[in-house]
Scaffold this motif. Structure first.
Motif, short mmCIF file in Angstrom:
data_model
loop_
_atom_site.label_atom_id
_atom_site.label_comp_id
_atom_site.label_asym_id
_atom_site.label_seq_id
_atom_site.Cartn_x
_atom_site.Cartn_y
_atom_site.Cartn_z
N MET A 17 0.88 -1.25 -0.04
CA MET A 17 -0.01 0.18 -0.07
C MET A 17 0.88 1.78 -0.08
SD MET A 17 -3.57 0.50 -0.51
CE MET A 17 -4.90 -0.96 -0.45
N VAL A 18 1.56 1.17 1.24
CA VAL A 18 2.80 2.20 1.08
C VAL A 18 4.15 2.62 0.42
CG1 VAL A 18 4.54 3.70 2.79
CG2 VAL A 18 1.98 2.82 3.13
N ALA A 19 4.01 2.90 -0.69
CA ALA A 19 5.00 3.18 -1.74
C ALA A 19 6.25 3.44 -1.26
CB ALA A 19 5.06 3.88 -2.97
N GLU A 20 6.67 2.22 -1.24
CA GLU A 20 8.73 2.21 -0.85
C GLU A 20 9.16 3.66 -1.63
OE1 GLU A 20 10.49 -1.20 -0.60
OE2 GLU A 20 8.58 -2.12 0.49
N SER A 21 8.90 4.15 -2.77
CA SER A 21 10.30 5.24 -3.41
C SER A 21 9.30 6.19 -2.55
CB SER A 21 9.72 5.16 -4.45
OG SER A 21 8.05 5.40 -4.97
N SER A 22 8.77 6.47 -1.60
CA SER A 22 7.96 7.84 -0.85
C SER A 22 9.07 8.63 -1.07
CB SER A 22 8.00 7.41 0.41
OG SER A 22 7.53 8.76 1.12
N ARG A 40 16.04 3.21 4.95
CA ARG A 40 15.33 2.43 4.51
C ARG A 40 14.44 1.86 5.40
NH1 ARG A 40 12.00 -0.87 2.00
NH2 ARG A 40 12.61 -2.71 2.47
N SER A 41 15.04 1.87 6.58
CA SER A 41 14.09 1.38 8.16
C SER A 41 13.80 2.29 8.61
CB SER A 41 15.46 0.63 8.98
OG SER A 41 15.45 1.81 9.51
N ALA A 42 13.90 3.80 8.14
CA ALA A 42 13.36 4.43 8.99
C ALA A 42 11.81 4.48 7.71
CB ALA A 42 13.50 5.58 8.76
N VAL A 43 12.15 4.40 6.56
CA VAL A 43 10.83 4.45 5.72
C VAL A 43 9.82 2.95 6.39
CG1 VAL A 43 10.17 4.21 3.26
CG2 VAL A 43 12.10 5.37 3.52
N VAL A 44 10.29 2.16 6.14
CA VAL A 44 9.53 0.65 6.35
C VAL A 44 8.77 1.13 7.92
CG1 VAL A 44 9.71 -1.80 7.24
CG2 VAL A 44 11.19 -1.13 5.63
N ARG A 95 -1.16 -4.50 4.66
CA ARG A 95 -1.42 -3.00 4.85
C ARG A 95 0.33 -2.49 4.30
NH1 ARG A 95 -5.64 -0.11 5.73
NH2 ARG A 95 -6.80 -1.57 5.41
N ALA A 96 1.17 -2.60 5.27
CA ALA A 96 2.15 -1.94 4.53
C ALA A 96 3.18 -2.10 3.34
CB ALA A 96 3.11 -1.82 6.62
N GLY A 97 2.55 -3.72 3.33
CA GLY A 97 3.61 -4.07 2.23
C GLY A 97 5.17 -4.33 2.52
N VAL A 98 5.05 -4.79 3.73
CA VAL A 98 6.64 -4.91 4.28
C VAL A 98 6.52 -6.88 5.36
CG1 VAL A 98 6.81 -2.86 5.10
CG2 VAL A 98 6.02 -4.58 7.04
N ASN A 99 7.58 -7.47 4.70
CA ASN A 99 7.28 -9.41 5.13
C ASN A 99 6.83 -9.53 6.37
OD1 ASN A 99 8.23 -11.82 6.07
ND2 ASN A 99 9.15 -11.75 3.85
N HIS A 100 5.94 -9.85 6.60
CA HIS A 100 6.05 -10.06 8.77
C HIS A 100 6.77 -10.59 9.53
CE1 HIS A 100 5.61 -14.22 8.41
NE2 HIS A 100 4.17 -14.29 7.31
N SER A 101 7.63 -11.10 9.06
CA SER A 101 8.81 -11.79 9.63
C SER A 101 9.59 -10.25 10.61
CB SER A 101 10.02 -12.86 8.91
OG SER A 101 11.04 -11.82 8.15
N SER A 102 10.01 -9.19 9.25
CA SER A 102 10.47 -8.11 9.69
C SER A 102 9.55 -7.46 10.85
CB SER A 102 10.96 -7.22 8.92
OG SER A 102 9.88 -6.87 7.65
#
Lengths: 183, 183
Positions: free
Chosen positions: B1-6, B14-18, B46-53
């Protein structure tokens, strides 16, 4: 706006047994997992009832927990009524602490807190009705809002966030404060 | 959902974006479903990240919500400090109402309430630290416990259970009460 609590069922026979086993299952599961992690299928399995009867009665887990959290403090018990308003309020406040000091009731309250905010029919509506009853008694110089802010709120805050402080709590200072610290 | 290229990248890469997209997903989901119904897989999707992180960072949904509920009220902001303790406490209490009066923050707080009770590291620990800071200021005749009971508790109680009463709330009476209604 104020939703009435669901009509009290004169429970007897099988439905009373089912309700009792559901209540026991919810209390156990909340004590084990917390109010935010209990689902209707978990309750159905633990209580040994079909989950459709739970969905039929409450619709969702949140409403179920909210309703059971309300139930636990018997709304039919009488309020302290010795004729001494200060003593009665102190006894009532102490009763709240004794009740919510039990971990299962505190966990139910936390589950009720997670489900609150949408209407006045939250799990503490009976406590506010009791505050209003005290505010209306002879000798009262305070409103129900003041009883909620000065007695109910600090007790409930501590139950939810600081339960280990309850055993040391002296509710007399809360009640004295209502009377303006006089006498 | 949230563009990583914000385009609004912050320091931390990157970790702050995540983290920002996880926070946004949690806030949206809590606003939609309530704090007791949000799971880590829902947030991951929803966040478009891997749940393991997410599991690696917080372990479970309760800890995640608690941590994010704490974060929302910036702990690095300065406390009001005009030299007038009564005015400063009033401004602080008003700030609490403004903050928790926002539905997303109220929902996060309810999620935090459901997760509380186990230790002092709940989502309101920073508010209690602020109360302690005020209690230690020159001119204070009250303890941090009294600030919690008389100011924090009624505000938080109303945020959780009676949010529609917040807009009418006059916090001056709470603060005046700390000063013994004098002056």
């Amino acid at each position: 706006m104020v939703a009435e609590s669901s009509p009290r069922r004169r429970t007897g026979g099988r439905s009373a047994v089912v309700l009792m086993s559901i209540r026991k299952a919810v209390e156990e599961l909340i004590a084990e997992h917390g109010g935010d992690a209990v689902t209707i299928p978990m309750v159905a399995e633990r209580a040994g009832v079909n989950h459709s009867s739970i969905y039929r009665r409450w619709g969702d887990a949140r409403t179920m927990i909210n309703d059971l959290a309300t139930y636990r403090l018997d709304p039919d018990r009488g309020l302290p009524d010795s004729g001494d308003l200060r003593a009665d309020l102190t006894a009532w406040a102490q009763e709240l602490i004794t009740h919510y000091g039990k971990p299962v009731n505190a966990a139910l309250l936390r589950g009720g807190a997670a489900a609150a905010g949408g209407s006045e029919s939250d799990c503490l509506r009976d406590r506010r009705a009791e505050a209003a009853a005290f505010a209306g008694r002879p000798g009262s110089t305070f409103t129900d809002d003041q009883i909620v802010d000065k007695v109910v709120a600090p007790v409930i805050y501590r139950v939810i966030f600081l339960p280990w402080t309850l055993s040391e709590l002296d509710v007399r200072s809360y009640v004295d404060d209502l009377f303006g610290r006089s006498a």
